[in-house]
Design a protein around this motif. Structure first.
Motif, PDB file in Angstrom:
ATOM      1  N   SER A  12       4.438 -10.743  17.006  1.00  0.00           N
ATOM      2  CA  SER A  12       4.378 -11.077  15.584  1.00  0.00           C
ATOM      3  C   SER A  12       5.604 -10.537  14.855  1.00  0.00           C
ATOM      4  O   SER A  12       5.636  -9.365  14.466  1.00  0.00           O
ATOM      5  N   ALA A  13       6.589 -11.382  14.683  1.00  0.00           N
ATOM      6  CA  ALA A  13       7.768 -10.980  13.911  1.00  0.00           C
ATOM      7  C   ALA A  13       7.421 -10.702  12.453  1.00  0.00           C
ATOM      8  O   ALA A  13       7.890  -9.702  11.892  1.00  0.00           O
ATOM      9  N   PRO A  14       6.593 -11.543  11.795  1.00  0.00           N
ATOM     10  CA  PRO A  14       6.269 -11.246  10.397  1.00  0.00           C
ATOM     11  C   PRO A  14       5.603  -9.881  10.216  1.00  0.00           C
ATOM     12  O   PRO A  14       5.912  -9.152   9.272  1.00  0.00           O
ATOM     13  N   TYR A  15       4.714  -9.529  11.119  1.00  0.00           N
ATOM     14  CA  TYR A  15       4.030  -8.235  11.033  1.00  0.00           C
ATOM     15  C   TYR A  15       5.017  -7.092  11.240  1.00  0.00           C
ATOM     16  O   TYR A  15       5.056  -6.136  10.462  1.00  0.00           O
ATOM     17  N   SER A  16       5.831  -7.194  12.300  1.00  0.00           N
ATOM     18  CA  SER A  16       6.775  -6.137  12.605  1.00  0.00           C
ATOM     19  C   SER A  16       7.760  -5.919  11.463  1.00  0.00           C
ATOM     20  O   SER A  16       7.997  -4.783  11.025  1.00  0.00           O
ATOM     21  N   VAL A  17       8.322  -7.005  10.953  1.00  0.00           N
ATOM     22  CA  VAL A  17       9.324  -6.901   9.893  1.00  0.00           C
ATOM     23  C   VAL A  17       8.725  -6.314   8.615  1.00  0.00           C
ATOM     24  O   VAL A  17       9.306  -5.429   7.986  1.00  0.00           O
ATOM     25  N   THR A  18       7.549  -6.791   8.246  1.00  0.00           N
ATOM     26  CA  THR A  18       6.957  -6.317   6.994  1.00  0.00           C
ATOM     27  C   THR A  18       6.435  -4.890   7.101  1.00  0.00           C
ATOM     28  O   THR A  18       6.463  -4.137   6.116  1.00  0.00           O
ATOM     29  N   LYS A  19       5.981  -4.491   8.269  1.00  0.00           N
ATOM     30  CA  LYS A  19       5.548  -3.102   8.422  1.00  0.00           C
ATOM     31  C   LYS A  19       6.738  -2.144   8.385  1.00  0.00           C
ATOM     32  O   LYS A  19       6.623  -1.011   7.898  1.00  0.00           O
ATOM     33  N   HIS A  20       7.901  -2.586   8.883  1.00  0.00           N
ATOM     34  CA  HIS A  20       9.110  -1.800   8.682  1.00  0.00           C
ATOM     35  C   HIS A  20       9.392  -1.670   7.184  1.00  0.00           C
ATOM     36  O   HIS A  20       9.788  -0.597   6.699  1.00  0.00           O
ATOM     37  N   GLY A  21       9.196  -2.758   6.465  1.00  0.00           N
ATOM     38  CA  GLY A  21       9.406  -2.727   5.019  1.00  0.00           C
ATOM     39  C   GLY A  21       8.446  -1.788   4.315  1.00  0.00           C
ATOM     40  O   GLY A  21       8.821  -1.059   3.400  1.00  0.00           O
ATOM     41  N   ALA A  22       7.185  -1.798   4.741  1.00  0.00           N
ATOM     42  CA  ALA A  22       6.183  -0.914   4.136  1.00  0.00           C
ATOM     43  C   ALA A  22       6.537   0.548   4.368  1.00  0.00           C
ATOM     44  O   ALA A  22       6.387   1.394   3.473  1.00  0.00           O
ATOM     45  N   LEU A  23       7.011   0.869   5.573  1.00  0.00           N
ATOM     46  CA  LEU A  23       7.420   2.236   5.853  1.00  0.00           C
ATOM     47  C   LEU A  23       8.628   2.617   5.004  1.00  0.00           C
ATOM     48  O   LEU A  23       8.672   3.712   4.432  1.00  0.00           O
ATOM     49  N   ALA A  24       9.598   1.722   4.903  1.00  0.00           N
ATOM     50  CA  ALA A  24      10.795   2.002   4.112  1.00  0.00           C
ATOM     51  C   ALA A  24      10.438   2.259   2.653  1.00  0.00           C
ATOM     52  O   ALA A  24      11.012   3.145   2.006  1.00  0.00           O
ATOM     53  N   PHE A  25       9.477   1.496   2.128  1.00  0.00           N
ATOM     54  CA  PHE A  25       9.091   1.698   0.732  1.00  0.00           C
ATOM     55  C   PHE A  25       8.384   3.038   0.555  1.00  0.00           C
ATOM     56  O   PHE A  25       8.633   3.757  -0.418  1.00  0.00           O
ATOM     57  N   ALA A  26       7.517   3.393   1.492  1.00  0.00           N
ATOM     58  CA  ALA A  26       6.850   4.697   1.419  1.00  0.00           C
ATOM     59  C   ALA A  26       7.858   5.830   1.483  1.00  0.00           C
ATOM     60  O   ALA A  26       7.758   6.822   0.751  1.00  0.00           O
ATOM     61  N   GLU A  27       8.851   5.690   2.362  1.00  0.00           N
ATOM     62  CA  GLU A  27       9.900   6.707   2.456  1.00  0.00           C
ATOM     63  C   GLU A  27      10.670   6.817   1.139  1.00  0.00           C
ATOM     64  O   GLU A  27      10.996   7.920   0.687  1.00  0.00           O
ATOM     65  N   TYR A  28      10.960   5.666   0.539  1.00  0.00           N
ATOM     66  CA  TYR A  28      11.674   5.660  -0.739  1.00  0.00           C
ATOM     67  C   TYR A  28      10.875   6.410  -1.805  1.00  0.00           C
ATOM     68  O   TYR A  28      11.437   7.229  -2.545  1.00  0.00           O
ATOM     69  N   LEU A  29       9.581   6.122  -1.882  1.00  0.00           N
ATOM     70  CA  LEU A  29       8.750   6.792  -2.881  1.00  0.00           C
ATOM     71  C   LEU A  29       8.769   8.301  -2.688  1.00  0.00           C
ATOM     72  O   LEU A  29       8.903   9.066  -3.647  1.00  0.00           O
TER      73      LEU A  29
END
Length: 256
Positions: free
Chosen positions: A141-158
């Motif tokens: 699942s490319a959509p899942y993998s890519v978006t979960k990377h995004g979710a982690l990046a946003f949490a790190e940013y916060l």
């Protein structure tokens, strides 16, 4: 008592988190698209159910408004709802867009509404259910993998941006968990994650341990830390191992 909002709370990890927070004495709003399931969870633990799309701009706004009316203030927000469609780059545009909305933008939209009050109070707690896919990758699942990377990046940013202003951020990154999502992955998912899959309650326990220890990363599967380190220190070798695993999956599916 702590006011907690949990999205995707009709089952799986979300329901386990709701039960764990309830056992800890929290007042809870549990949200889900499935009214029947979220109603059952809410009735079981004495929470308030919210039925609706918690990914859209309007849906997130309605959830936050309703939760504030119920709780007075939101102390903890668990951005737990997620979807995992199959496919790679050939996945339709609407699938990519919907996965991005649910797995990433729902977090962004919630934080946008929550942060002003949290920063004014000097206290707030944002918990993102990310998945080990956000640290590593997700075969199938490319959509899942890519978006979960995004979710982690946003949490790190916060965390990096607001930690000194009282914001606590945590990212839950399990591998396989025995939920409807894992069941939907079929033979491939069972081959990749079935043997090491854990119960949703174990994820909730890992979160509360991480809260006590004040850790950003919540790793219900402790071995993920080693995989993450290997990915960072010898990326080509790690990618080679993942490709070997991909070939194993393709062979198993071909033999099925």
């Amino acid at each position: 008592m702590t006011g907690v909002v949990i999205t995707g709370g009709g089952g799986g990890i979300g329901a386990a988190l709701a039960r764990r927070f309830a056992a800890d004495g929290a007042r809870i709003v549990v949200a889900d698209l499935d009214g029947d399931k979220v109603g059952e969870v809410a009735a079981e633990i004495g929470a308030t159910a919210f039925v609706g799309d918690v990914a859209s701009v309007d849906g997130v706004a309605k959830l936050v408004e309703s939760a504030r009316e119920t709780l007075g203030e939101i102390d903890v927000f668990c951005a737990n709802a997620g979807i995992a469609p199959f496919g790679g780059p050939e996945s339709p545009e609407e699938v990519w867009a919907r996965t991005w909305d649910v797995n990433v933008m729902a977090h962004v939209r919630a934080a946008n509404l929550l942060l002003p009050a949290w920063l004014e109070r000097g206290k707030g707690h944002f918990i993102a259910t990310v998945s080990a896919a956000g640290l590593l990758t997700s075969l199938g699942s490319a959509p899942y993998s890519v978006t979960k990377h995004g979710a982690l990046a946003f949490a790190e940013y916060l965390s990096a941006t607001y930690r000194h202003r009282g914001l606590t951020v945590q990212a839950i990154c399990p591998q396989g968990v025995r939920t409807a999502m894992l069941e939907s992955t079929g033979t491939a998912g069972q081959l990749l994650m079935g043997a090491s899959a854990i119960e949703p309650e174990q994820v909730a326990d890992a979160l509360f341990k991480a809260i006590e220890e004040k850790r950003f990363l919540v790793l219900p599967h402790e071995e993920v830390a080693g995989y993450y380190a290997a990915r960072a220190t010898d990326t080509d070798r790690w990618l080679g191992g993942m490709n070997k695993l991909q070939r194993k999956v393709e062979q198993a599916l071909g033999d099925a």
